[in-house]
Motif scaffolding. Structure first.
Motif, short mmCIF file in Angstrom:
data_model
loop_
_atom_site.label_atom_id
_atom_site.label_comp_id
_atom_site.label_asym_id
_atom_site.label_seq_id
_atom_site.Cartn_x
_atom_site.Cartn_y
_atom_site.Cartn_z
N LEU A 81 0.83 -1.19 0.00
CA LEU A 81 0.00 0.00 0.00
C LEU A 81 0.88 1.25 0.00
N GLY A 82 0.57 2.20 -0.85
CA GLY A 82 1.30 3.46 -0.88
C GLY A 82 2.45 3.44 -1.88
N ILE A 83 3.14 4.55 -1.95
CA ILE A 83 4.28 4.71 -2.86
C ILE A 83 5.53 4.83 -1.99
N SER A 84 6.40 3.85 -2.08
CA SER A 84 7.59 3.85 -1.22
C SER A 84 8.62 4.89 -1.66
N ASP A 85 8.68 5.17 -2.96
CA ASP A 85 9.65 6.14 -3.47
C ASP A 85 8.97 7.06 -4.48
N PRO A 86 8.43 8.20 -4.04
CA PRO A 86 7.73 9.09 -4.96
C PRO A 86 8.65 9.70 -6.02
N ASP A 87 9.95 9.60 -5.85
CA ASP A 87 10.88 10.15 -6.84
C ASP A 87 10.84 9.40 -8.16
N VAL A 88 10.25 8.20 -8.18
CA VAL A 88 10.16 7.47 -9.45
C VAL A 88 9.30 8.22 -10.46
N PHE A 89 8.50 9.19 -9.99
CA PHE A 89 7.66 9.97 -10.89
C PHE A 89 8.32 11.26 -11.36
N THR A 90 9.53 11.53 -10.90
CA THR A 90 10.27 12.72 -11.31
C THR A 90 11.07 12.39 -12.57
N PRO A 91 10.84 13.12 -13.65
CA PRO A 91 11.60 12.85 -14.88
C PRO A 91 13.09 13.07 -14.66
#
Length: 60
Positions: free
Chosen positions: A33-43
């Motif tokens: 549940l959730g996003i462990s590393d939100p940086d994966v969405f940063t280009p």
């Protein structure tokens, strides 16, 4: 076509059929549940200098 868990509707399998001879199936394991590393969405930084380019109508 997707397969989901009964509780919370987590996706566990996705199947895409392009035509009668091409089918892609993806299975998902160890869901959390959730996003462990939100940086994966940063280009990546290399995308910062990219310039948009119009594609031709026939190129799609």
């Amino acid at each position: 076509v997707g397969v989901y868990t009964l509780k919370d509707c987590y996706p566990v399998q996705e199947t895409y059929a392009r035509n009668s001879s091409v089918t892609t199936s993806t299975r998902f394991f160890n869901l959390q549940l959730g996003i462990s590393d939100p940086d994966v969405f940063t280009p990546p930084s290399t995308c910062q200098s990219a310039r948009p380019e119009r594609m031709s109508e026939s190129g799609c």
